[in-house]
Design a protein around this motif. Structure first.
Motif, mmCIF file in Angstrom:
data_model
loop_
_atom_site.group_PDB
_atom_site.id
_atom_site.type_symbol
_atom_site.label_atom_id
_atom_site.label_comp_id
_atom_site.label_asym_id
_atom_site.label_seq_id
_atom_site.Cartn_x
_atom_site.Cartn_y
_atom_site.Cartn_z
ATOM 1 N N GLU A 233 0.890 -1.168 0.000
ATOM 2 C CA GLU A 233 0.000 0.000 0.000
ATOM 3 C C GLU A 233 0.917 1.204 0.000
ATOM 4 O OE1 GLU A 233 -3.573 2.009 2.668
ATOM 5 O OE2 GLU A 233 -2.194 0.587 3.606
ATOM 6 N N TRP A 234 0.552 2.227 -0.764
ATOM 7 C CA TRP A 234 1.441 3.375 -0.859
ATOM 8 C C TRP A 234 0.679 4.658 -1.162
ATOM 9 C CZ3 TRP A 234 3.310 5.479 -5.861
ATOM 10 C CH2 TRP A 234 2.536 5.045 -6.943
ATOM 11 N N ALA A 235 1.344 5.775 -0.892
ATOM 12 C CA ALA A 235 0.832 7.097 -1.238
ATOM 13 C C ALA A 235 2.028 7.953 -1.640
ATOM 14 C CB ALA A 235 0.110 7.740 -0.053
ATOM 15 N N VAL A 236 1.806 8.872 -2.561
ATOM 16 C CA VAL A 236 2.857 9.806 -2.959
ATOM 17 C C VAL A 236 2.565 11.139 -2.284
ATOM 18 C CG1 VAL A 236 4.049 10.949 -4.870
ATOM 19 C CG2 VAL A 236 3.144 8.622 -5.175
ATOM 20 N N MET A 237 3.577 11.665 -1.608
ATOM 21 C CA MET A 237 3.457 12.904 -0.847
ATOM 22 C C MET A 237 4.471 13.918 -1.366
ATOM 23 S SD MET A 237 1.136 11.829 1.247
ATOM 24 C CE MET A 237 1.046 13.191 2.409
#
Length: 127
Positions: A105-109
Motif C-alpha cells: 500500500e502506498w501514497a505519494v506525498m
C-alpha cells in the motif's frame, strides 16, 4: 562489487529551517547540522538513511522528481495525515500496488518545498 556506498539522499529545498523540522519529524531523526546561515543541513547520521538538505533559490518545476525517498510506515492513512499536519501535501492518494494481488500500500506525498516521496506499507515480504 559496489562502486561505492550510499552516503545520503539529497533534496533541494527553499527553506532549510522548514525542511529540517519537516524531515526530522517524518523520519524521527535528529538534525545534525542546523541550518543557521549555511547552505546544507543533514537529517540523521551520515550514511545510508540520512537526508542532506541543500538550500537552492529556484522553485521546483512541474517535472517529475528524478529521485525520491521511500519511507516505510505501519499505516499509510495515518502517515498521510501526520505528513499533512507537518506541512506536506498529498500528490497521490493511498492505493494498492499492483492492483491485482497487491504487495504494498502506498501514497505519494510532497514536502513543503515540493519534493516528492512515497509512504509505503508492505502487505507481504518483497525483495
Amino acid at each position: 562489487m559496489a562502486v561505492g556506498a550510499l552516503r545520503s539522499i539529497v533534496l533541494d529545498v527553499n527553506d532549510l529551517g522548514e525542511a529540517e523540522r519537516f524531515w526530522s519529524s517524518v523520519l524521527g531523526l535528529e538534525v545534525q547540522w542546523p541550518a543557521g546561515e549555511g547552505q546544507f543541513s543533514r537529517i540523521g547520521a551520515k550514511g545510508a538513511g540520512s537526508v542532506l538538505l541543500q538550500l537552492v533559490p529556484e522553485k521546483k518545476t512541474d517535472l517529475k522528481n528524478r529521485a525520491h525517498i521511500d519511507v516505510t510506515v505501519m499505516a499509510v492513512g495515518r502517515a498521510v495525515e501526520e505528513v499533512v499536519k507537518l506541512g506536506g501535501s498529498v500528490i497521490k492518494e493511498p492505493g494498492l500496488w499492483p492492483e491485482v494481488d497487491p504487495v504494498l500500500e502506498w501514497a505519494v506525498m510532497a514536502d513543503p518545498s515540493g519534493n516528492e516521496f512515497c509512504l509505503i506499507r508492505e502487505l507481504r515480504p518483497t525483495l
